[in-house]
Design a protein around this motif. Structure first.
Motif, PDB file in Angstrom:
ATOM      1  N   ILE A 260     -10.762  11.071  26.759  1.00 19.20           N
ATOM      2  CA  ILE A 260     -11.593  10.447  26.506  1.00 19.20           C
ATOM      3  C   ILE A 260     -12.436  11.599  26.236  1.00 19.20           C
ATOM      4  N   SER A 261     -12.826  13.241  26.715  1.00 20.48           N
ATOM      5  CA  SER A 261     -13.912  13.727  26.339  1.00 20.48           C
ATOM      6  C   SER A 261     -13.019  14.497  25.265  1.00 20.48           C
ATOM      7  N   ARG A 262     -12.454  14.234  24.674  1.00 20.81           N
ATOM      8  CA  ARG A 262     -11.639  14.918  23.429  1.00 20.81           C
ATOM      9  C   ARG A 262     -12.332  13.809  22.222  1.00 20.81           C
ATOM     10  N   ILE A 263     -12.257  12.638  22.987  1.00 14.50           N
ATOM     11  CA  ILE A 263     -12.439  11.492  21.853  1.00 14.50           C
ATOM     12  C   ILE A 263     -14.263  11.499  21.357  1.00 14.50           C
ATOM     13  N   TRP A 264     -14.733  12.169  23.320  1.00 14.53           N
ATOM     14  CA  TRP A 264     -16.287  12.337  23.109  1.00 14.53           C
ATOM     15  C   TRP A 264     -16.487  13.276  21.964  1.00 14.53           C
ATOM     16  N   PHE A 265     -15.635  14.198  22.232  1.00 18.55           N
ATOM     17  CA  PHE A 265     -16.409  15.630  21.343  1.00 18.55           C
ATOM     18  C   PHE A 265     -16.708  14.970  19.770  1.00 18.55           C
ATOM     19  N   LEU A 266     -15.015  14.800  19.731  1.00 15.73           N
ATOM     20  CA  LEU A 266     -14.688  14.519  18.263  1.00 15.73           C
ATOM     21  C   LEU A 266     -15.352  13.396  17.158  1.00 15.73           C
TER      22      LEU A 266
END
Length: 288
Positions: A260-266
């Motif tokens: 989910i952190s990937r979506i956050w940084f994206l």
């Protein structure tokens, strides 16, 4: 093209999900902090590129970085270096070799400062490993300082032979290098804090400690170094998962938060990209 590579990966790994957040307000703040980090990072690029283009505007440094932010998802990561250099080359008609050299140098500074920031996390795990890794970083720094000028001279000679014209890559002073490191270090501190706030948005507050924020820079630095992983996808998430498990999260929960952190940084990257595009097409105000 970078979006194509990114979407295909996220789709095949079933990562295109809408996260279930315990505190959406914290999530919004964390994304804004990601953008603040980019503002600081651009300042470092602006400072170093002024050695080649004295009159370069911060706006152009911002656009040159933001427009190509997703190029890191193209395998090989070459366009991370050349993309923003190429934009300024066209804008100011300067040497693509010199600008690419400065872009690559700044990328090394970013990786080094991320490693220094992330090593704080190691201190909480094992002090012996902390001192050992600190020693390794110092040794590598000494080697880099001693080999930088000879390497620069050798690469310049090779480029002269290949392109059959005089090419002399710019040398970055130690004073400027220190300034760039401090700017980049401030950037990673902001991103570490933004990751901590993101964790507060996704987890119960009693299970989150400030030191967990330092998982982000160390995992991101490794993701940058592993060039076969576009954008560090998979590598960064794997290290984040291991770190979150160390801090007491269950494996399934840690994996979920890491991805989910990937979506956050994206989302932060997308905001950065959109602002850059809007700035590029904004017409200057003319006075009557």
């Amino acid at each position: 093209m970078s979006f194509v590579f990114l979407i295909i990966y996220l789709y095949t790994k079933e990562l295109l999900i809408i996260p279930d957040l315990a505190n959406p307000g914290y999530f919004f703040v964390s994304v804004m902090l990601v953008l603040v980090g980019f503002l600081i990072s651009v300042k470092g690029w602006h400072v170093i590129v002024k050695t080649e283009i004295p009159g370069v505007l911060y706006k152009d440094a911002f656009v040159s970085t933001g427009k190509f932010i997703f190029s890191k998802y193209i395998p090989g990561k070459l366009w991370v270096i050349i993309g923003k250099a190429g934009y300024l080359k066209e804008k100011y008609n300067k040497s693509i070799f010199n600008l690419s050299s400065l872009s690559f140098y700044y990328q090394l500074i970013v990786i080094f400062s991320a490693s220094v920031t992330g090593i704080i996390f190691v201190y909480f795990i094992d002090k012996v490993w902390f001192y050992a890794l600190s020693g390794v970083i110092i040794i590598l720094l000494i080697f880099f300082i001693s080999l930088y000028k000879p390497s620069l001279s050798l690469i310049s000679k090779l480029l002269c032979i290949i392109f059959k014209k005089e090419i002399k890559l710019p040398n970055v002073s130690k004073k400027l290098t220190l300034k760039l490191f401090l700017i980049s270090f401030a950037n990673w501190i902001i991103w570490s804090f933004s990751f901590y706030v993101f964790l507060l948005s996704a987890l119960p507050s009693e299970s989150v400690v400030v030191s967990m924020g330092f998982l982000f820079p160390v995992s991101t630095a490794v993701g940058i170094i592993v060039i076969i992983a576009p954008g560090g996808i998979g590598i960064r998430e794997g290290l984040l998962t291991a770190g979150l498990i160390f801090f007491g999260l269950q494996a399934k929960e840690a994996v979920s938060i890491a991805f989910i952190s990937r979506i956050w940084f994206l989302l932060g990257e997308a905001l950065f990209f959109l602002v850059a595009v809007l700035l590029e097409h904004k017409r200057p105000i003319t006075q009557k």
